[in-house]
Scaffold this active site. Structure first.
Site, mmCIF file in Angstrom:
data_model
loop_
_atom_site.group_PDB
_atom_site.id
_atom_site.type_symbol
_atom_site.label_atom_id
_atom_site.label_comp_id
_atom_site.label_asym_id
_atom_site.label_seq_id
_atom_site.Cartn_x
_atom_site.Cartn_y
_atom_site.Cartn_z
ATOM 1 C CG ASP A 220 -0.762 -6.016 0.783
ATOM 2 O OD1 ASP A 220 -0.379 -4.834 1.020
ATOM 3 O OD2 ASP A 220 -0.259 -6.999 1.357
ATOM 4 C CG LEU A 221 -6.807 -2.864 0.556
ATOM 5 C CD1 LEU A 221 -8.176 -3.506 0.699
ATOM 6 C CD2 LEU A 221 -6.927 -1.339 0.566
ATOM 7 C CG ASP A 263 -5.026 -8.048 1.408
ATOM 8 O OD1 ASP A 263 -4.535 -9.189 1.389
ATOM 9 O OD2 ASP A 263 -4.536 -7.103 2.061
#
Length: 334
Positions: A220-221, A263
């Site tokens: 994920d970010l 995300d």
């Protein structure tokens, strides 16, 4: 005595020859009338046959035009003789012989093999609509078709013929695939969504088998909330699309990437060695360690990724007697 003398002699029987001799004009007229009646009857029969012939010609022309417009191909299968007859248009498209005697056919043409297989399936039922099948024509183009056929019984009540048509359903198949592809894709990023991802994982699992190695990663970010706070949700979407683009370049025949939600993204790779997998993920992480310029605002991006590599795990569980599981634990950090 006078009465007996005045009586006519014994009457002679009336014959056709006598009637003609005694009434030549009447005989001629009667003969002409009979000839006229016969001629009229013959003309009526001829006219009905001619009307029927013209109607068949018109019907054939009409069907030929409709067949050309709709990309349909008519065939007839003589079940007793074992001969399949295709119309001329189909012969030109696929370069088959118009009449195929199955006892003499070498089964050396893949497209024709598929048609014969479907014909043999169709003859078992009164009416049949087959599943879609793909054929390659003489030009090398592959398209999807469907067979619709009806079985006809002969005078003895036994099946004698199969009459049907082969319909080009390429447009329908492409539309169905397009709709399915839309359902399997994430609307924002264009890569697989959860549904599409799970479907592709099942397909590749069947393709590569239980002995294939599998590498699974979740990523994920970093600090995605701060991206949304500083750039707005539209800026956050751009960051997601940037990551999805990098992942999409990794995808291939043995690699599936997807947005699983929010995300969070996932990667699944089949038959990729541990060392190769490490290089792929190192390139991804370093590539996403970057600044994004969104409408003049700069925001630094990075991702965090966790991955597990499993080699022959399913095969090992089954070899150990099935009805169990194996938990893979890795103590190495990387």
């Amino acid at each position: 005595m006078m009465l007996l003398q005045n009586m006519d002699p014994e009457a002679k029987p009336v014959t056709l020859a006598r009637f003609v001799r005694e009434n030549p004009l009447t005989a001629v007229l009667v003969g002409l009338l009979i000839l006229l009646l016969i001629a009229a009857a013959l003309f009526t029969v001829w006219r009905e046959k001619e009307k029927s012939r013209k109607k068949r010609e018109l019907d054939n022309k009409r069907y030929a035009i409709l067949s050309h417009l709709t990309d349909e191909y008519v065939f007839e299968y003589d079940l007793k003789e074992g001969v399949v007859h295709f119309e001329e248009k189909f012969e030109k498209k696929f370069h088959f012989e118009r009449d195929i005697r199955l006892t003499d056919y070498a089964y050396d043409q893949p497209a024709l093999n598929i048609l014969i297989e479907n014909c043999n399936l169709a003859k078992e039922n009164e009416s049949t609509t087959t599943d879609d099948f793909e054929l390659e024509d003489s030009a090398g183009a592959k398209q999807w078709y469907r067979m619709i056929a009806y079985r006809i019984a002969g005078g003895d009540g036994q099946p004698s013929h199969l009459i049907g048509k082969i319909v080009n359903v390429q447009d329908a198949v492409e539309e169905r695939q397009r709709i399915q592809n839309v359902a399997d894709r994430d609307a924002l990023t264009g890569i697989y969504n959860r549904t599409g991802y799970e479907k592709r994982v099942r397909e590749l699992s069947e393709k590569y088998g239980e002995k294939a190695s599998v590498t699974f990663a979740v990523l994920d970010l970093d600090n995605f909330k701060s991206v949304n706070d500083s750039l707005g949700h539209a800026g956050g979407d751009e960051a997601l699309k940037l990551l999805a683009g990098r992942l999409d370049r990794m995808s291939g025949e043995n690699t599936i990437v997807a947005r699983y939600g929010g995300d969070e993204f996932v990667v699944c790779m089949f038959a990729v060695g541990q060392a190769d997998g490490r290089k792929i993920f190192e390139t991804l992480v370093s590539g996403m360690d970057t600044d994004m310029n969104y409408q003049g605002h700069i925001h630094h991006l990075s991702i965090s990724l966790g991955a597990v590599y499993a080699d022959h795990v399913l095969y090992q569980v089954k070899s150990a007697g099935k009805n169990g599981f194996q938990l893979i634990c890795h103590g190495e950090n990387g």
